[in-house]
Design a protein around this motif. Sequence first.
Motif, mmCIF file in Angstrom:
data_model
loop_
_atom_site.group_PDB
_atom_site.id
_atom_site.type_symbol
_atom_site.label_atom_id
_atom_site.label_comp_id
_atom_site.label_asym_id
_atom_site.label_seq_id
_atom_site.Cartn_x
_atom_site.Cartn_y
_atom_site.Cartn_z
ATOM 1 N N VAL A 164 0.835 -1.207 0.000
ATOM 2 C CA VAL A 164 0.000 0.000 0.000
ATOM 3 C C VAL A 164 0.870 1.257 0.000
ATOM 4 N N ALA A 165 1.894 1.261 0.858
ATOM 5 C CA ALA A 165 2.745 2.454 0.962
ATOM 6 C C ALA A 165 3.481 2.712 -0.348
ATOM 7 N N LEU A 166 3.908 1.644 -1.004
ATOM 8 C CA LEU A 166 4.656 1.824 -2.254
ATOM 9 C C LEU A 166 3.738 2.270 -3.379
ATOM 10 N N GLU A 167 2.510 1.729 -3.390
ATOM 11 C CA GLU A 167 1.557 2.177 -4.404
ATOM 12 C C GLU A 167 1.256 3.660 -4.207
ATOM 13 N N ALA A 168 1.137 4.075 -2.932
ATOM 14 C CA ALA A 168 0.871 5.493 -2.649
ATOM 15 C C ALA A 168 2.044 6.347 -3.108
ATOM 16 N N LEU A 169 3.245 5.844 -2.862
ATOM 17 C CA LEU A 169 4.437 6.583 -3.311
ATOM 18 C C LEU A 169 4.421 6.721 -4.832
ATOM 19 N N ALA A 170 4.139 5.599 -5.514
ATOM 20 C CA ALA A 170 4.156 5.625 -6.979
ATOM 21 C C ALA A 170 3.111 6.595 -7.524
ATOM 22 N N SER A 171 1.964 6.673 -6.851
ATOM 23 C CA SER A 171 0.932 7.579 -7.375
ATOM 24 C C SER A 171 1.237 9.030 -7.013
ATOM 25 N N SER A 172 2.185 9.257 -6.091
ATOM 26 C CA SER A 172 2.514 10.630 -5.714
ATOM 27 C C SER A 172 3.544 11.251 -6.655
ATOM 28 N N VAL A 173 4.200 10.436 -7.467
ATOM 29 C CA VAL A 173 5.141 10.998 -8.441
ATOM 30 C C VAL A 173 4.622 10.704 -9.851
ATOM 31 N N SER A 174 5.033 11.532 -10.780
ATOM 32 C CA SER A 174 4.556 11.371 -12.145
ATOM 33 C C SER A 174 5.310 10.239 -12.827
ATOM 34 N N LEU A 175 4.688 9.683 -13.863
ATOM 35 C CA LEU A 175 5.358 8.644 -14.651
ATOM 36 C C LEU A 175 6.599 9.210 -15.333
ATOM 37 N N ASP A 176 6.624 10.523 -15.474
ATOM 38 C CA ASP A 176 7.775 11.180 -16.088
ATOM 39 C C ASP A 176 8.775 11.674 -15.057
ATOM 40 N N ALA A 177 8.674 11.168 -13.841
ATOM 41 C CA ALA A 177 9.633 11.594 -12.814
ATOM 42 C C ALA A 177 11.034 11.094 -13.181
ATOM 43 N N ALA A 187 12.370 9.104 -0.060
ATOM 44 C CA ALA A 187 13.018 9.452 1.208
ATOM 45 C C ALA A 187 12.033 10.183 2.122
ATOM 46 N N GLU A 188 11.193 11.017 1.524
ATOM 47 C CA GLU A 188 10.242 11.767 2.338
ATOM 48 C C GLU A 188 9.161 10.845 2.898
ATOM 49 N N VAL A 189 8.584 10.027 2.032
ATOM 50 C CA VAL A 189 7.488 9.140 2.453
ATOM 51 C C VAL A 189 7.988 8.097 3.464
ATOM 52 N N ALA A 190 9.154 7.512 3.184
ATOM 53 C CA ALA A 190 9.665 6.447 4.045
ATOM 54 C C ALA A 190 10.551 6.989 5.168
ATOM 55 N N ARG A 191 10.670 8.320 5.228
ATOM 56 C CA ARG A 191 11.486 8.979 6.263
ATOM 57 C C ARG A 191 12.894 8.414 6.325
ATOM 58 N N VAL A 192 13.529 8.418 5.181
ATOM 59 C CA VAL A 192 14.898 7.922 5.109
ATOM 60 C C VAL A 192 15.857 9.093 5.313
ATOM 61 N N ALA A 193 16.826 8.917 6.181
ATOM 62 C CA ALA A 193 17.773 9.985 6.485
ATOM 63 C C ALA A 193 18.810 10.125 5.372
ATOM 64 N N PRO A 194 19.350 11.340 5.206
ATOM 65 C CA PRO A 194 20.486 11.506 4.293
ATOM 66 C C PRO A 194 21.574 10.493 4.632
ATOM 67 N N SER A 195 22.318 10.075 3.643
ATOM 68 C CA SER A 195 23.338 9.017 3.702
ATOM 69 C C SER A 195 22.733 7.660 3.377
ATOM 70 N N ALA A 196 21.397 7.513 3.531
ATOM 71 C CA ALA A 196 20.784 6.202 3.279
ATOM 72 C C ALA A 196 19.745 6.276 2.163
ATOM 73 N N LEU A 198 19.891 6.747 -1.212
ATOM 74 C CA LEU A 198 20.132 5.944 -2.419
ATOM 75 C C LEU A 198 20.155 4.452 -2.079
ATOM 76 N N ALA A 199 20.844 4.121 -0.982
ATOM 77 C CA ALA A 199 20.983 2.705 -0.611
ATOM 78 C C ALA A 199 19.624 2.065 -0.356
ATOM 79 N N THR A 200 18.736 2.802 0.315
ATOM 80 C CA THR A 200 17.433 2.236 0.682
ATOM 81 C C THR A 200 16.575 1.977 -0.553
ATOM 82 N N LEU A 201 16.515 2.950 -1.447
ATOM 83 C CA LEU A 201 15.679 2.767 -2.632
ATOM 84 C C LEU A 201 16.298 1.738 -3.586
ATOM 85 N N ALA A 202 17.618 1.749 -3.700
ATOM 86 C CA ALA A 202 18.282 0.775 -4.582
ATOM 87 C C ALA A 202 18.018 -0.647 -4.106
ATOM 88 N N GLU A 203 18.062 -0.849 -2.790
ATOM 89 C CA GLU A 203 17.796 -2.186 -2.236
ATOM 90 C C GLU A 203 16.356 -2.592 -2.513
#
Length: 215
Positions: A164-177, A187-196, A198-203
């Motif tokens: 659900v959270a990922l679908e919400a994230l996907a609908s919050s950005v454009s297909l042309d993002a 990072a904003e939705v999942a509250r990921v801190a700087p330094s993590a 890229l690593a978090t989304l890449a994983e």
Amino acid sequence: MSPSIGLPPPTPETCLVTSRVSRFKGGTLIDDDVRDLETHAIRVRDPDGYRPCRCPRCGHGVLHVHCYPERHPRGELGLPAVVRIVQYVCAAAECGATWRILPRFLARHLWRAWKTVERVVMPAGMPRSAAAPPIPPRTEQRWRTRFAASARMLVVLLAASGGVALEALASSVSLDASRAELTAAHAEVARVAPSARLATLAELVHRLERGLRLM
Ligand SMILES: [Zn+2]
């Protein structure tokens, strides 16, 4: 004003959008729990440290340590020149798939720690590291180009993930993002801190579709 304003971001390089799920017997798995060198060193020393509970290819429950490939992350203070990782082999005779396990902090294929890349492409909020070794300008340019490329395939992947959270994230950005915009939104939705960031989304992307790359 940027001349590209109003245009969709450019298509990413093929290597970023090629799934490895069906083409390869085995591959790389990323351990999201391992975020620093100390934890990684402990896990590598213990044969069970990174052992998958079952083979992702055939489901067999026994995997043996196969070998210890080396990674050579460049340009990050605090990381040694050589970082050993573990490769396991599936014990099922008809399978034999091999799986390398990467700690989350190392970027697949980039010869770098994710932190090093993030400092270049997403410097806002990153801790300053005046002593960090310089990155060659051509490398920095390649990373910036990739980060500015279209995230369309990743947005579609997140939207179809069933979370659900990922679908919400996907609908919050454009297909042309761009990949930069998707990373910032995640990072904003999942509250990921700087330094993590890229690593978090890449994983996450690699876990949803092995082989797909953020960068
Ligand atoms: Zn197997």
